[in-house]
Design an enzyme around this catalytic site. Sequence first.
Site, PDB file in Angstrom:
ATOM      1  CG  HIS A 194      -2.254   0.648   0.963  1.00 12.30           C
ATOM      2  ND1 HIS A 194      -2.528   1.356  -0.182  1.00 12.30           N
ATOM      3  CD2 HIS A 194      -3.382   0.694   1.699  1.00 12.30           C
ATOM      4  CE1 HIS A 194      -3.765   1.809  -0.132  1.00 12.30           C
ATOM      5  NE2 HIS A 194      -4.310   1.418   1.001  1.00 12.30           N
ATOM      6  NE  ARG A 195       6.448   0.101   1.517  1.00 14.99           N
ATOM      7  CZ  ARG A 195       7.654  -0.439   1.601  1.00 14.99           C
ATOM      8  NH1 ARG A 195       8.567   0.098   2.402  1.00 14.99           N
ATOM      9  NH2 ARG A 195       7.971  -1.510   0.885  1.00 14.99           N
TER      10      ARG A 195
END
Length: 496
Positions: free
Chosen positions: A467-468
């Site tokens: 999710h970065r």
Amino acid sequence: MTTMTEASVREFKMPDVGEGLTEAEILKWYVQPGDTVTDGQVVCEVETAKAAVELPIPYDGVVRELRFPEGTTVDVGMSIIAVDVSGGSAPAAAAPEPAPAVEEEPEEPKSQGSGRQPVLVGYGVATSSTKRRPRKSAEIPAQESAPVSVSVQAELNGHGTVAPSAPAPSAPVSAPATAADRPRPLAKPPVRKLAKDLGVDLASVVPSGPDGIITREDVHAAAAAPAQAPARPTAPQPTPATAQASTAPVTTAAAAPAASYDAGRETRIPVKGVRKATAQAMVGSAFTAPHVTEFVTVDVTRTMKLVEELKGDKDMQGLRVNPLLLIAKALLVAIKRNPDVNASWDEANQEIVRKHYVNLGIAAATPRGLIVPNIKDAHDKTLPQLAEALGELVATAREGRTSPAAMQGGTVTITNVGVFGVDTGTPILNPGESAILAVGAIKLQPWVHKGKVKPRQVTTLALSFDHRLVDGELGSKVLADVAAVLEQPKRLITWG
């Protein structure tokens, strides 16, 4: 890697058979003391983090001694076999005993030409000057140098509460040790960086590695330890009465593991080789990349029909054609439509690295454990080429001959848990990759098709992503595109 210990004896050292590897396990010796060997002859098979590799000897001679028996894990740079290059015969030797790893350092190689060392192919690795520093056990106070009980490690793993240790009541109270007095903890550079990132003081970590070396698991265990576990005292030592009270729980807890362990009811298996590498990779990934997993259930009846048709196609003769082939192609099409998902996170430079190629990883269960080799430049391959690459990848993995290079540089991965009858899962990312697609079992289920409930071939897909660098919208689009292709495989043509 070789070095001269006598005028006619050469020491062949454990080479780095993969990028950055630090150790390997000797699986099998093909020679014995007294055997004659020739340049390029394979003398043993070793297992690195995830691959079995055969090591050739780089010169002619007679085997003088095998430094380690089979099953021993040896650090890179340590001598594993001595060869007499004068051509004389060597006496038969008994089974080799493991050599000390810390107290005695490997002999430094004498300068030979340009200082390059032989590796598996060619002579291109420069001589390493790195040496392991011996433990300064003589400088450690008596109460600290005693063996650490199993209960203390159990406490670091979160299984109990251990009070701080202190001197016995009858012993005189000494001044607290300063940072300069304490020996520097033994740990490799990656472990020290991990400790720094997690805010863990290595001086407070209980080592579990050989010769008192702190491992990544030790650091993670210390980071997860209960908050009430005290650090090293900086104030004056407690009084004898207080010390006796605080030491009591340690003595009580220390006896618990020994009493609870029953060799007849439990089996303890050393963590090494593939299992060790997998554990380290999964822990590192889980604690580094914020995982998000999304699911979709899709009707793959048309895809299954296409698989059967392709099996009879003359262009696919002799190739492995199965649902995984079309699932892999569907994922490649989805990545082409959403290229931002094919990226990695560069923590050191604080950059997102977008890849203009796809090295497609395929998780494979082998007798030695889970490995993830990848198909290089899978995005450029036609369907027959992709089928051929998949077939070679699976066959090589089953034979245990996957090379370290085949498992490096992956960008996205597919794991087919459906072969075990599992509906789906929440897969953990392969370190350094942005996404992993889990494919569940394909089952005949009631499904609404053209307004009527009919039996259809249905499966569930799960996509985990970092999710970065992958937002929810992007991850959802990729998963939706894979499902759309599998539901209507003609999109392989219209979208591809």
